[in-house]
Design a protein around this motif. Structure first.
Motif, PDB file in Angstrom:
ATOM      1  N   TYR A  78      -9.648  62.393 -29.404  1.00 36.03           N
ATOM      2  CA  TYR A  78      -8.792  61.208 -29.435  1.00 36.03           C
ATOM      3  C   TYR A  78      -8.536  60.686 -28.019  1.00 36.03           C
ATOM      4  CZ  TYR A  78      -4.872  58.076 -30.122  1.00 36.03           C
ATOM      5  OH  TYR A  78      -4.055  56.968 -30.121  1.00 36.03           O
ATOM      6  N   ASN A  80      -6.249  57.813 -26.018  1.00 32.78           N
ATOM      7  CA  ASN A  80      -5.104  56.924 -26.218  1.00 32.78           C
ATOM      8  C   ASN A  80      -5.429  55.518 -25.729  1.00 32.78           C
ATOM      9  OD1 ASN A  80      -2.479  56.210 -26.934  1.00 32.78           O
ATOM     10  ND2 ASN A  80      -1.694  56.616 -24.889  1.00 32.78           N
ATOM     11  N   SER A  81      -5.500  54.579 -26.667  1.00 30.88           N
ATOM     12  CA  SER A  81      -5.791  53.172 -26.345  1.00 30.88           C
ATOM     13  C   SER A  81      -4.821  52.286 -27.117  1.00 30.88           C
ATOM     14  CB  SER A  81      -7.235  52.823 -26.723  1.00 30.88           C
ATOM     15  OG  SER A  81      -8.151  53.654 -26.051  1.00 30.88           O
ATOM     16  N   PRO A  82      -3.551  52.287 -26.727  1.00 32.90           N
ATOM     17  CA  PRO A  82      -2.562  51.487 -27.455  1.00 32.90           C
ATOM     18  C   PRO A  82      -2.809  50.000 -27.266  1.00 32.90           C
ATOM     19  CG  PRO A  82      -1.611  52.358 -25.432  1.00 32.90           C
ATOM     20  CD  PRO A  82      -2.963  52.968 -25.558  1.00 32.90           C
ATOM     21  N   ILE A  83      -2.262  49.218 -28.182  1.00 32.03           N
ATOM     22  CA  ILE A  83      -2.311  47.771 -28.035  1.00 32.03           C
ATOM     23  C   ILE A  83      -0.892  47.221 -28.105  1.00 32.03           C
ATOM     24  CG2 ILE A  83      -4.651  47.519 -28.942  1.00 32.03           C
ATOM     25  CD1 ILE A  83      -3.451  46.662 -31.600  1.00 32.03           C
ATOM     26  N   ASN A  92      -4.668  44.342 -24.996  1.00 33.48           N
ATOM     27  CA  ASN A  92      -5.015  45.726 -24.709  1.00 33.48           C
ATOM     28  C   ASN A  92      -4.085  46.322 -23.662  1.00 33.48           C
ATOM     29  OD1 ASN A  92      -8.115  44.558 -25.359  1.00 33.48           O
ATOM     30  ND2 ASN A  92      -7.625  46.566 -26.184  1.00 33.48           N
ATOM     31  N   ASN A 179     -10.017  50.595 -21.842  1.00 30.99           N
ATOM     32  CA  ASN A 179      -8.776  50.658 -22.621  1.00 30.99           C
ATOM     33  C   ASN A 179      -8.186  52.069 -22.699  1.00 30.99           C
ATOM     34  OD1 ASN A 179      -8.956  47.884 -23.274  1.00 30.99           O
ATOM     35  ND2 ASN A 179     -10.324  48.338 -24.986  1.00 30.99           N
ATOM     36  N   ASN A 262      -5.123  51.726 -44.490  1.00 30.67           N
ATOM     37  CA  ASN A 262      -5.112  51.360 -43.070  1.00 30.67           C
ATOM     38  C   ASN A 262      -4.108  50.226 -42.879  1.00 30.67           C
ATOM     39  OD1 ASN A 262      -5.686  50.893 -40.381  1.00 30.67           O
ATOM     40  ND2 ASN A 262      -7.874  50.569 -40.682  1.00 30.67           N
ATOM     41  N   GLN A 264      -2.542  49.200 -39.554  1.00 33.03           N
ATOM     42  CA  GLN A 264      -2.624  48.406 -38.326  1.00 33.03           C
ATOM     43  C   GLN A 264      -3.886  48.650 -37.503  1.00 33.03           C
ATOM     44  OE1 GLN A 264       0.996  49.507 -36.255  1.00 33.03           O
ATOM     45  NE2 GLN A 264       0.143  51.413 -35.437  1.00 33.03           N
ATOM     46  N   ASN A 266      -4.810  51.027 -35.599  1.00 33.66           N
ATOM     47  CA  ASN A 266      -4.655  51.742 -34.332  1.00 33.66           C
ATOM     48  C   ASN A 266      -3.485  52.710 -34.461  1.00 33.66           C
ATOM     49  OD1 ASN A 266      -5.968  51.762 -31.688  1.00 33.66           O
ATOM     50  ND2 ASN A 266      -3.950  51.281 -30.865  1.00 33.66           N
ATOM     51  N   VAL A 269       0.885  50.830 -31.731  1.00 39.26           N
ATOM     52  CA  VAL A 269       1.006  49.402 -31.440  1.00 39.26           C
ATOM     53  C   VAL A 269       2.409  49.156 -30.893  1.00 39.26           C
ATOM     54  CG1 VAL A 269       0.970  47.050 -32.341  1.00 39.26           C
ATOM     55  CG2 VAL A 269      -0.638  48.751 -33.244  1.00 39.26           C
ATOM     56  N   HIS A 286      -4.460  57.858 -37.651  1.00 39.44           N
ATOM     57  CA  HIS A 286      -5.468  57.480 -36.663  1.00 39.44           C
ATOM     58  C   HIS A 286      -5.573  58.470 -35.503  1.00 39.44           C
ATOM     59  CE1 HIS A 286      -6.305  53.841 -38.769  1.00 39.44           C
ATOM     60  NE2 HIS A 286      -5.110  53.319 -38.567  1.00 39.44           N
TER      61      HIS A 286
END
Length: 369
Positions: A78, A80-83, A92, A179, A262, A264, A266, A269, A286
């Protein structure tokens, strides 16, 4: 008589207990909750590992710590690529070329730097005196207004102009299309959740675990029954708030199980507007690339901390740090106790730093090589 009693079955206390037991000492671990693992506690719901006290993503550049934690669990890949969601505009995080392109239409790092330089000129070259000015000096006014201001004010419960600049000094800003939030070499989520890590640490013949035990209700008995006590609770509470009460921020969680696969797209968020009072939504499946037919989401609402509530984030401004320093001096005078962890040291720690501090403490206390 026990050698050590450890107050708190979170990461710091459990690492210390594990090291003490390996060194041959009898250890009792107590916790006021009905489970071990503290705030990294996870449990399975609908086949999904649910992070009960908020999202935890393990990351470190310390190979020794990475190897240490991997003896208790296998980690996935995993990243970590938050939006960020600002009034249904998606950006991003961390701030990078994808963010700048969406915001301004720029393509090259040079164009992005020129845009930021234009906007930070509002400071007229003066040194930032608060968080607002610090943020503008790093990323300009547009990003500050859309992606920092409201989120930060919700998180801390006060205006950005009233917050110290150091809170945001490590704000990640990249002029690449990357990201990945963390720069650390190692990153991942334990397959099957975090609770197993602490359970394995405490699964030792020399460790006794007692849950639903309040230290303050049993203090004299616990003190009489052990040579030393490792205390990971609130340091100001330990001293009955004699010098005053340290400030914290707390969190309220609203969790829903949804009949969709599913929600969102991600795991994390962030909501950076002022209209939504929560700061972020976590979609737990996720973290482990789940394909379950249902999903679980949690909204996080920061709120002021009051006695009796769970303290999450120390408010490390000058006033509180000075007060903590006074409590720390009092703690040094009590040779029976070792103070550690986020609450005992009044400091927000990433998980790898907690393990590092616990191992350092154990090494000194147990005279390990």
């Amino acid at each position: 008589m026990l050698k050590y009693t450890v107050v708190g079955a979170g990461l710091f206390g459990s690492v210390f207990a594990f090291e003490a037991a390996k060194a041959g000492h009898q250890v009792r671990v107590i916790d006021k909750r009905n489970h071990v693992a503290g705030n990294i506690y996870t449990k399975q719901i609908e086949g999904i590992q649910f992070h009960q006290y908020g999202a935890h993503i393990f990351h470190t550049s310390n190979e020794e710590i990475w190897d240490y934690v991997n003896q208790f669990a296998e980690f996935n890949r995993y990243t970590n690529s938050p939006i960020a969601n600002y009034r249904d505009e998606i950006y991003n995080l961390p701030f990078n070329m994808n963010t700048f392109n969406k915001l301004w239409g720029v393509i090259s790092p040079l164009e992005a730097k020129v845009k930021i330089d234009e906007q930070r000129a509002i400071l007229n070259g003066r040194s930032p005196e608060n968080l607002e000015e610090q943020a503008i000096s790093l990323v300009g006014t547009d990003i500050y207004e859309k992606l920092i201001k409201n989120y930060t004010e919700k998180q801390w419960g006060r205006s950005c102009t009233e917050l110290p600049p150091f809170i945001i000094k490590r704000l990640p800003v990249r002029f690449t299309y990357d990201n990945n939030y963390f720069n650390d070499k190692y990153q991942g989520i334990p397959i099957g959740g975090y609770t197993q890590i602490v359970e394995k640490m405490l699964d030792h013949s020399k460790i006794e675990v007692n849950l639903n035990v309040d230290f303050f209700e049993n203090r004299k008995e616990l003190e009489d029954d052990a040579d030393k006590i490792v205390y990971t609770g609130m340091i100001d509470q330990f001293f009955d708030y004699t010098l005053g009460t340290l400030e914290y921020r707390s969190l309220k969680f609203e969790t829903e199980i949804l009949d969709i696969d599913n929600f969102q797209g991600n795991a994390v968020v962030n909501y950076t507007d002022s209209e939504n009072k929560f700061t972020r939504i976590i979609e737990h499946k996720h973290f482990e690339f789940g394909t379950q037919p249902k999903t679980i989401i949690t909204k996080e609402y920061p709120e002021d901390w009051e006695k009796g509530e769970e303290p999450y984030y120390p408010v490390n401004d000058m006033k509180n740090n000075d007060l903590y320093g006074q409590y720390k001096n009092m703690a040094k005078e009590n040779s029976k106790y070792i103070f550690g962890g986020r609450l005992g040291m009044y400091k927000y720690f990433d998980m790898d730093k907690v393990i590092f501090e616990a191992l350092k403490t154990a090494k000194v206390e147990l005279r390990l090589k």
